[in-house]
Scaffold this active site. Structure first.
Site, short mmCIF file in Angstrom:
data_model
loop_
_atom_site.label_atom_id
_atom_site.label_comp_id
_atom_site.label_asym_id
_atom_site.label_seq_id
_atom_site.Cartn_x
_atom_site.Cartn_y
_atom_site.Cartn_z
N LYS A 148 0.14 4.22 -0.24
CA LYS A 148 -0.49 5.41 0.36
C LYS A 148 -0.25 6.62 -0.56
O LYS A 148 -0.24 6.46 -1.78
CB LYS A 148 0.04 5.62 1.78
CG LYS A 148 -0.11 4.33 2.62
CD LYS A 148 0.10 4.52 4.08
CE LYS A 148 -0.09 3.17 4.79
NZ LYS A 148 0.05 3.29 6.25
N GLU B 230 -6.77 4.70 7.86
CA GLU B 230 -6.55 6.13 7.55
C GLU B 230 -7.78 6.72 6.87
O GLU B 230 -8.08 7.90 7.06
CB GLU B 230 -5.28 6.28 6.69
CG GLU B 230 -4.03 6.04 7.53
CD GLU B 230 -2.84 5.47 6.77
OE1 GLU B 230 -2.83 5.51 5.53
OE2 GLU B 230 -1.92 4.98 7.45
N SER C 149 3.85 -1.94 10.28
CA SER C 149 5.30 -1.96 10.46
C SER C 149 5.94 -3.30 10.10
O SER C 149 6.92 -3.71 10.73
CB SER C 149 5.68 -1.54 11.89
OG SER C 149 5.24 -0.22 12.16
N GLY D 205 2.95 2.45 10.73
CA GLY D 205 3.93 3.52 10.55
C GLY D 205 4.67 3.92 11.82
O GLY D 205 5.35 4.94 11.86
N GLU E 257 -4.97 -4.76 10.76
CA GLU E 257 -3.96 -3.73 10.95
C GLU E 257 -4.24 -2.96 12.23
O GLU E 257 -5.08 -2.04 12.23
CB GLU E 257 -3.98 -2.75 9.77
CG GLU E 257 -3.71 -3.36 8.42
CD GLU E 257 -3.17 -2.34 7.43
OE1 GLU E 257 -2.07 -2.59 6.90
OE2 GLU E 257 -3.81 -1.30 7.19
N HIS F 69 -9.47 1.21 4.91
CA HIS F 69 -8.19 1.40 5.61
C HIS F 69 -8.41 2.34 6.79
O HIS F 69 -9.21 3.27 6.71
CB HIS F 69 -7.14 1.96 4.65
CG HIS F 69 -5.76 1.92 5.22
ND1 HIS F 69 -5.31 2.84 6.15
CD2 HIS F 69 -4.74 1.05 5.03
CE1 HIS F 69 -4.06 2.52 6.49
NE2 HIS F 69 -3.70 1.44 5.83
N ASN G 274 0.88 -1.18 0.00
CA ASN G 274 0.00 0.00 0.00
C ASN G 274 0.91 1.22 0.00
O ASN G 274 1.50 1.56 1.03
CB ASN G 274 -0.90 -0.03 1.24
CG ASN G 274 -1.72 1.24 1.38
OD1 ASN G 274 -1.74 2.08 0.47
ND2 ASN G 274 -2.38 1.39 2.52
P1 13P Z 1 3.29 0.46 7.57
O1 13P Z 1 3.79 -0.81 6.98
O2 13P Z 1 4.00 1.69 7.05
O3 13P Z 1 3.20 0.42 9.05
O4 13P Z 1 1.75 0.65 7.03
C1 13P Z 1 0.87 -0.39 7.20
C2 13P Z 1 -0.36 -0.06 6.46
O5 13P Z 1 -1.13 0.80 6.84
C3 13P Z 1 -0.63 -0.80 5.21
O6 13P Z 1 -1.93 -0.57 4.76
#
Ligand code: 13P
Length: 251
Positions: free
Chosen positions: A11, A96, A213, A172, A166, A94, A9
Site C-alpha cells: 500500500k 481501496e 488481516s 486492516g 478480500e 483493490h 501489498n
Molecule cells: P491487511 O493484511 O492489512 O488486512 O490488508 C489486506 C489487503 O488489503 C491486501 O491487499
C-alpha cells in the site's frame, strides 16, 4: 495442482530506501523456498529499485494499480508500457481503489484486458463490505464482481488471472473471515462464476487468494482450505519477521 501465491501489498508504505531494505531482507530469507510464488507489490516509486534488488531471485514484483492507456494526457497515472519494463504482476480493483478513487467494475475489466495484452499478470481484488455481508448479499455481490471483471476475456486469458477475495471489513481491522466461510464464498462465488463462464477446467486453474488481516497466527487455517491458494497481505507484509512465516505457510 495450483501453485500457492503469497503476495505483499505494501500500500502507501515505504520510501525507496526502506523498500530496498525490506525487499533485500525478504529476498535473502526466501532463497531456499520452493513451491510457492512470492510477490512484493511496493509503491510505484520503489519499483525500479526493487527490480534490481530482486533480479535473479525467486521473488516476483508487482504494482498496485495501472492506467488502461499506453500513454497520454493522464496526469499522475502509470501505464502498462511503463510497468512491463519493471514488474510481472499488477494488483487491479483493490477495494481501496474502488472505495477512495472511484474505480468501477467496467474500469477494472478494461485494465485487466490491457494488463494481459502486455503480459502483466493481474491480481484482481473482489470482496463485500460489512453492510453487504450482514445483509446476506456476499455471494451475489462477489459473483457479480467476478462476472464483470472477466467479461470478454478468453478462457486462456482467464486462466492466468489471479483473484484475491478480500472482504472489506477484514482489511486492516484484525478481524478475519472464518476460513471455512471464505472457502465457501471462493468456491461458490468465484470458482462457481468462472465455471459458468468458462467451464470447470478454467475455474479449477485460476488461483484465488484470501486477503484481510492475514497474520502468522492465522495463515495456516486459510492455507488448509482447498479453494484458497495463497494470501494477499497488507500489514503483515511490512516486515520480514511477519512475512516470512506466511511464505513458509504457503509451501
Ligand atoms: P491487511 O493484511 O492489512 O488486512 O490488508 C489486506 C489487503 O488489503 C491486501 O491487499
Amino acid at each position: 495442482m495450483r501453485t500457492p501465491i503469497i503476495a505483499g501489498n505494501w500500500k502507501m508504505h515505504k520510501t525507496v530506501a526502506e523498500a530496498v531494505e525490506l525487499a533485500t531482507g525478504v529476498r535473502n530469507a526466501v532463497t531456499d523456498v520452493v513451491g510457492v510464488d512470492v510477490v512484493l507489490c511496493p509503491p510505484f516509486t520503489a519499483l525500479a529499485a526493487l527490480k534490481d534488488v530482486l533480479a535473479g531471485s525467486n521473488v516476483g514484483l508487482g504494482a498496485q494499480n495501472m492506467h488502461f492507456a499506453e500513454q497520454g494526457a493522464f496526469t499522475g497515472e502509470v501505464s502498462p508500457l511503463m510497468l512491463k519494463e519493471l514488474c510481472q504482476y499488477v494488483i487491479l480493483g483493490h477495494s481501496e481503489r474502488r472505495q477512495f478513487f472511484c474505480e468501477t467494475d467496467e474500469g477494472v475489466n478494461k485494465k485487466i484486458k490491457v494488463a494481459l495484452e502486455h503480459g502483466l499478470r493481474p491480481i484482481v481484488c473482489v470482496g463485500e463490505n460489512l453492510a453487504q455481508n450482514e445483509a446476506g448479499e456476499t455471494t451475489a455481490f462477489v459473483g457479480g464482481q467476478v462476472k464483470a471483471a472477466f467479461d470478454g476475456l478468453s478462457a486462456e486469458e482467464a486462466a492466468v488471472v489471479i483473484v484475491a477475495y478480500e472482504p472489506i471489513w477484514a482489511i486492516g481491522t484484525g478481524k478475519t473471515a472464518d476460513p471455512a466461510t471464505a472457502n465457501t464464498i471462493i468456491a461458490q462465488s468465484i470458482r462457481g462464476t468462472l465455471a459458468e463462464m468458462y467451464g470447470d477446467d478454467v475455474a479449477q486453474k485460476v488461483r484465488v487468494q484470501y486477503g484481510g488481516s492475514v497474520k502468522p497466527g492465522n495463515v495456516d487455517a486459510f492455507m488448509a482450505q482447498p479453494d484458497i491458494d495463497g494470501a494477499l497481505v497488507g500489514g503483515a507484509s511490512l516486515s520480514v519477521e511477519n512475512f516470512l512465516p506466511l511464505v513458509k505457510a504457503g509451501q
